[in-house]
Design a protein around this motif. Structure first.
Motif, PDB file in Angstrom:
ATOM      1  N   CYS A 152       0.829  -1.211   0.000  1.00  0.00           N
ATOM      2  CA  CYS A 152       0.000   0.000   0.000  1.00  0.00           C
ATOM      3  C   CYS A 152       0.862   1.258   0.000  1.00  0.00           C
ATOM      4  N   ALA A 185       1.924   1.849  -3.352  1.00  0.00           N
ATOM      5  CA  ALA A 185       0.828   2.416  -4.135  1.00  0.00           C
ATOM      6  C   ALA A 185       0.702   3.915  -3.898  1.00  0.00           C
ATOM      7  N   VAL A 186       0.869   4.357  -2.647  1.00  0.00           N
ATOM      8  CA  VAL A 186       0.816   5.798  -2.359  1.00  0.00           C
ATOM      9  C   VAL A 186       1.897   6.533  -3.139  1.00  0.00           C
ATOM     10  N   ILE A 225       0.638   6.835  -6.632  1.00  0.00           N
ATOM     11  CA  ILE A 225      -0.543   7.672  -6.837  1.00  0.00           C
ATOM     12  C   ILE A 225      -0.208   9.161  -6.760  1.00  0.00           C
ATOM     13  N   LEU A 283      -9.460   8.843  -7.708  1.00  0.00           N
ATOM     14  CA  LEU A 283      -9.756   8.658  -6.296  1.00  0.00           C
ATOM     15  C   LEU A 283     -10.520   9.849  -5.705  1.00  0.00           C
ATOM     16  N   LEU A 335      -5.511   8.348   0.531  1.00  0.00           N
ATOM     17  CA  LEU A 335      -5.351   7.484  -0.631  1.00  0.00           C
ATOM     18  C   LEU A 335      -5.545   6.012  -0.277  1.00  0.00           C
ATOM     19  N   LEU A 336      -5.299   5.653   0.972  1.00  0.00           N
ATOM     20  CA  LEU A 336      -5.398   4.252   1.379  1.00  0.00           C
ATOM     21  C   LEU A 336      -6.786   3.896   1.904  1.00  0.00           C
ATOM     22  N   ASN A 382      -9.450   4.905   0.673  1.00  0.00           N
ATOM     23  CA  ASN A 382     -10.286   5.073  -0.508  1.00  0.00           C
ATOM     24  C   ASN A 382     -10.319   3.737  -1.259  1.00  0.00           C
ATOM     25  N   LEU A 413      -8.131   2.535  -4.095  1.00  0.00           N
ATOM     26  CA  LEU A 413      -6.837   1.884  -3.875  1.00  0.00           C
ATOM     27  C   LEU A 413      -6.832   0.468  -4.440  1.00  0.00           C
ATOM     28  N   LEU A 417      -3.897  -1.344  -6.524  1.00  0.00           N
ATOM     29  CA  LEU A 417      -3.126  -2.490  -6.034  1.00  0.00           C
ATOM     30  C   LEU A 417      -3.150  -3.636  -7.040  1.00  0.00           C
TER      31      LEU A 417
END
Length: 408
Positions: free
Chosen positions: A60, A63-64, A67, A77, A262-263, A265, A268, A272
């Protein structure tokens, strides 16, 4: 993983009142329910839940990092354009995180599947960290559970350590939540308890009593400057409030940080899957708009996404869940199997938001209830679990919290 019927402690309700667990019953239904408990083997805990949750949190964070570099993903998002720099800067500045809760579908046999990440304002903290631990101690003392029985629960200790790691001893922290919500206050007080044990000052102030000074600083209800604020108030709401424009200039460090928007949401989940397609603990997930366009043969969908949708098409046809990217307690969620709607939430509060489609992972059934395993991440490692079960396929506001233990 088994559900075991056990005798309730004779005086647990009196104890709940003594410690301020005032929401043991909610909405006219029991919330805390110790008439039975879930039993796990140590391998199920360590291999199937603890290690995957820690690894998923690291994914995660990747991923941030991805993003915040993409205006396209920020848009998908629904991060308000005026505050995207705030979100991105909080990540680049390494604003510290404290906690989060993964929700897993898990039957004790197959790999746990990530349903969503409550990374910003997860509740059920007090009952996970404290009340179920007391249950274990009492049941061991009463001989209901055999000597040596354990519980995967180092949540409180991990919180104390995390607060001590992030903040210097003697630092003053403020904690806030919406007034008049016992469950939210229980979560905030559990956080404050851990902060005090870490040698920090912990002051509570109702959310609607926080003021703004003439020079742009946040003030509590005693006109004290708020330098650090733990807010049990979701970023998706805060970023749409008038107060949002004052955050950057306030000099206040907000916990959880803005990048947690962002997580928490559900957008995400497609990100992922795009980054880690096929991972054992992930379910295929896509933005609904992309699936609709791809199925219609439109060329508006990137080729890699279209191919991924094609690879997952059979699984999505068999069963998928339609979720708004912003939603709580199952609101506006629906489950579809083989083209038929099999269950939907009566709460449509979040239906105006964009939707994602996620492959359906049925929850196991025990005595008519379906459990969701909440894996608590403190800092960047999993420190314990809590279990909520619901009669519905969609875990909603009438779920029950169940204690758990590790078999000898």
């Amino acid at each position: 993983m088994q559900k075991i019927t056990l005798p309730e402690r004779p005086h647990w309700r009196e104890h709940a009142k003594e410690v301020g667990f005032t929401f043991a019953d909610m909405h006219g239904e029991p919330y805390w329910d110790e008439s039975s408990a879930y039993a796990f083997t140590l391998d199920q805990i360590e291999t199937d839940l603890e290690d995957p949750a820690t690894a998923l949190h690291a994914m995660c964070r990747e991923a941030v990092a991805h993003i915040v570099t993409s205006e396209h993903l920020m848009d998908r998002l629904a991060i308000p354009e005026a505050h995207r720099d705030l979100v991105a800067e909080s990540w680049r500045s390494s604003d510290p995180e404290i906690y989060g809760r993964f929700d897993f579908a898990y039957d004790g046999k197959s790999p746990a599947k990530l349903l969503e990440y409550n990374a910003d304002t997860p509740t059920s903290l007090y009952e996970s960290a404290a009340f179920q631990w007391r249950w274990l101690e009492d049941q061991l003392e009463a001989g209901v559970l055999p000597e040596g029985t354990d519980q995967f629960n180092g949540i409180h200790e991990a919180l104390v350590a995390r607060f001590g790691e992030v903040f210097e001893s003697g630092s003053d922290l403020h904690f806030t939540a919406v007034a008049g919500n016992p469950e939210d206050y229980g979560t905030v007080e559990a956080m404050g308890w851990a902060a005090r044990e870490a040698g920090l000052g912990a002051h509570y102030c109702d959310l609607d009593k926080i003021a703004l000074s003439d020079d742009g600083q946040f003030l509590d209800d005693q006109d004290r400057r708020i330098a650090v604020l733990f807010k049990l108030y979701p970023w998706e709401d805060l970023l749409r409030d008038d107060y949002a424009e004052h955050i950057a200039g306030s000099g206040c460090l907000l916990v959880e940080p803005a990048w947690k928007a962002l997580l928490s949401n559900k957008g995400l989940l497609p990100v992922l899957w795009q980054m880690f397609e096929g991972h054992a603990n992930l379910l295929p997930a896509f933005f609904e708009e992309d699936v609709t366009d791809a199925m219609s043969g439109r060329d508006t969908v990137p080729k890699e996404t279209a191919k991924a949708i094609e690879r997952a098409e059979a699984q999505l046809e068999t069963g998928h869940v339609r979720k708004p990217i912003l939603s709580r307690e199952g609101a506006s969620v629906s489950i579809h199997k083989s083209g038929a709607l099999i269950e939907t939430s009566t709460n449509t509060e979040y239906s105006e938001h964009p939707f994602i489609l996620q492959a359906y992972a049925p929850l196991p059934q025990f005595d008519g209830f379906r459990p969701v395993v909440g894996a608590w991440v403190i800092g960047q490692a999993c420190a314990g679990i809590g279990i909520r079960e619901d009669r519905s396929r969609i875990t909603q506001d009438l779920s029950r919290f169940k204690p758990h233990y590790i078999t000898v």
